[in-house]
Design a protein around this motif. Structure first.
Motif, PDB file in Angstrom:
ATOM      1  N   HIS A 167       0.884  -1.172   0.000  1.00  0.00           N
ATOM      2  CA  HIS A 167       0.000   0.000   0.000  1.00  0.00           C
ATOM      3  C   HIS A 167       0.917   1.217   0.000  1.00  0.00           C
ATOM      4  N   LEU A 168       0.911   1.947  -1.098  1.00  0.00           N
ATOM      5  CA  LEU A 168       1.760   3.109  -1.266  1.00  0.00           C
ATOM      6  C   LEU A 168       0.920   4.371  -1.121  1.00  0.00           C
ATOM      7  N   THR A 169       1.288   5.216  -0.166  1.00  0.00           N
ATOM      8  CA  THR A 169       0.597   6.487   0.032  1.00  0.00           C
ATOM      9  C   THR A 169       1.573   7.611  -0.293  1.00  0.00           C
ATOM     10  N   PHE A 170       1.161   8.447  -1.259  1.00  0.00           N
ATOM     11  CA  PHE A 170       1.997   9.554  -1.710  1.00  0.00           C
ATOM     12  C   PHE A 170       1.119  10.781  -1.908  1.00  0.00           C
ATOM     13  N   LYS A 171       1.399  11.831  -1.145  1.00  0.00           N
ATOM     14  CA  LYS A 171       0.634  13.082  -1.202  1.00  0.00           C
ATOM     15  C   LYS A 171      -0.873  12.837  -1.099  1.00  0.00           C
ATOM     16  N   GLY A 172      -1.255  11.985  -0.152  1.00  0.00           N
ATOM     17  CA  GLY A 172      -2.669  11.723   0.117  1.00  0.00           C
ATOM     18  C   GLY A 172      -3.315  10.693  -0.786  1.00  0.00           C
ATOM     19  N   ASN A 173      -2.640  10.270  -1.831  1.00  0.00           N
ATOM     20  CA  ASN A 173      -3.189   9.251  -2.730  1.00  0.00           C
ATOM     21  C   ASN A 173      -2.652   7.880  -2.350  1.00  0.00           C
ATOM     22  N   ARG A 174      -3.560   6.919  -2.252  1.00  0.00           N
ATOM     23  CA  ARG A 174      -3.176   5.553  -1.877  1.00  0.00           C
ATOM     24  C   ARG A 174      -3.311   4.639  -3.087  1.00  0.00           C
ATOM     25  N   HIS A 175      -2.268   3.877  -3.341  1.00  0.00           N
ATOM     26  CA  HIS A 175      -2.210   2.960  -4.469  1.00  0.00           C
ATOM     27  C   HIS A 175      -1.765   1.602  -3.918  1.00  0.00           C
ATOM     28  N   SER A 176      -2.497   0.558  -4.223  1.00  0.00           N
ATOM     29  CA  SER A 176      -2.145  -0.776  -3.733  1.00  0.00           C
ATOM     30  C   SER A 176      -1.761  -1.680  -4.891  1.00  0.00           C
ATOM     31  N   PHE A 177      -0.833  -2.571  -4.623  1.00  0.00           N
ATOM     32  CA  PHE A 177      -0.434  -3.565  -5.616  1.00  0.00           C
ATOM     33  C   PHE A 177       0.077  -4.792  -4.887  1.00  0.00           C
ATOM     34  N   LYS A 178       0.179  -5.889  -5.620  1.00  0.00           N
ATOM     35  CA  LYS A 178       0.698  -7.108  -5.005  1.00  0.00           C
ATOM     36  C   LYS A 178       1.713  -7.759  -5.927  1.00  0.00           C
ATOM     37  N   MET A 179       2.603  -8.499  -5.317  1.00  0.00           N
ATOM     38  CA  MET A 179       3.558  -9.318  -6.049  1.00  0.00           C
ATOM     39  C   MET A 179       3.414 -10.731  -5.523  1.00  0.00           C
ATOM     40  N   THR A 180       3.205 -11.659  -6.424  1.00  0.00           N
ATOM     41  CA  THR A 180       3.097 -13.064  -6.063  1.00  0.00           C
ATOM     42  C   THR A 180       4.278 -13.796  -6.689  1.00  0.00           C
ATOM     43  N   TYR A 181       4.912 -14.645  -5.911  1.00  0.00           N
ATOM     44  CA  TYR A 181       6.064 -15.399  -6.394  1.00  0.00           C
ATOM     45  C   TYR A 181       5.777 -15.912  -7.796  1.00  0.00           C
ATOM     46  N   PRO A 182       6.654 -15.715  -8.772  1.00  0.00           N
ATOM     47  CA  PRO A 182       8.025 -15.211  -8.708  1.00  0.00           C
ATOM     48  C   PRO A 182       8.171 -13.724  -9.049  1.00  0.00           C
ATOM     49  N   GLU A 183       7.065 -12.969  -9.117  1.00  0.00           N
ATOM     50  CA  GLU A 183       7.156 -11.527  -9.412  1.00  0.00           C
ATOM     51  C   GLU A 183       8.011 -10.828  -8.363  1.00  0.00           C
ATOM     52  N   LYS A 184       8.899  -9.931  -8.817  1.00  0.00           N
ATOM     53  CA  LYS A 184       9.823  -9.280  -7.889  1.00  0.00           C
ATOM     54  C   LYS A 184       9.767  -7.772  -7.930  1.00  0.00           C
ATOM     55  N   LYS A 185       9.226  -7.188  -8.996  1.00  0.00           N
ATOM     56  CA  LYS A 185       9.359  -5.750  -9.195  1.00  0.00           C
ATOM     57  C   LYS A 185       8.042  -5.096  -9.577  1.00  0.00           C
ATOM     58  N   GLN A 186       7.837  -3.896  -9.047  1.00  0.00           N
ATOM     59  CA  GLN A 186       6.677  -3.074  -9.397  1.00  0.00           C
ATOM     60  C   GLN A 186       7.157  -1.641  -9.530  1.00  0.00           C
ATOM     61  N   ILE A 187       6.749  -0.997 -10.594  1.00  0.00           N
ATOM     62  CA  ILE A 187       7.095   0.408 -10.794  1.00  0.00           C
ATOM     63  C   ILE A 187       5.820   1.228 -10.676  1.00  0.00           C
ATOM     64  N   SER A 188       5.862   2.220  -9.799  1.00  0.00           N
ATOM     65  CA  SER A 188       4.711   3.104  -9.582  1.00  0.00           C
ATOM     66  C   SER A 188       5.072   4.505 -10.032  1.00  0.00           C
ATOM     67  N   SER A 189       4.259   5.057 -10.944  1.00  0.00           N
ATOM     68  CA  SER A 189       4.437   6.454 -11.344  1.00  0.00           C
ATOM     69  C   SER A 189       3.606   7.306 -10.399  1.00  0.00           C
TER      70      SER A 189
END
Length: 160
Positions: free
Chosen positions: A137-159
């Motif tokens: 759960h990424l909160t940046f300047k009041g905006n919340r963005h959620s994502f998940k990684m399930t094996y074998p995923e290792k990377k997520q890029i958030s703009s």
């Protein structure tokens, strides 16, 4: 009946059927830092620390807290990394605490200026379970963005 026997016989790594961690990534606007708290099931975390570092991990024992701090810090540094705008974002280990059936690990980044892209790399508990899911759960300047990684995923890029 067979399923429950299978879980019981599988050993300490199978005390619960869900292999999950949850991580909060909160950008502190005032301090310009990323505050990280990662919640991991205690039994799973103790299992991987014991396996990886060849010790009997006990995250509940007050007398072992300092020793466990070193192992938790070392493990998290190897399995959770952030990059801001394409550059590795150093994380300082603050500590951990026990919370019910979980351990919460706290980290904090160095100051980040003009954050526009956050790359999250996680392999937390991937070396223990091939069905591990790590929720963020990424909160940046009041905006919340959620994502998940399930094996074998290792990377997520958030703009941002």
């Amino acid at each position: 009946m067979l399923k429950s026997q299978g879980f019981a016989e599988a050993g300490s790594g199978a005390r619960h059927p869900l292999h999950l961690s949850s991580t909060e990534l909160n950008y502190n606007l005032k301090e310009s830092t990323m505050e990280v708290s990662c919640r991991i099931f205690t039994d799973d975390f103790e299992d991987i620390l014991s396996k990886k570092y060849k010790v009997k991990a006990d995250l509940s024992a007050e007398g072992k807290h300092k020793e466990m701090d070193q192992l938790v810090s070392k493990y998290m540094a190897a399995h959770l990394q952030l990059a801001a705008n394409g550059k590795i974002l150093p994380l300082s280990y603050i500590g951990f605490e026990k919370d019910s059936e979980a351990v919460v690990v706290y980290l904090e980044s160095v100051k980040i200026k003009n954050l526009v892209k956050l790359e999250t790399t996680s392999t937390v508990l991937y070396d223990l379970f091939d069905d591990q899911t790590n929720i963020f759960h990424l909160t940046f300047k009041g905006n919340r963005h959620s994502f998940k990684m399930t094996y074998p995923e290792k990377k997520q890029i958030s703009s941002l």
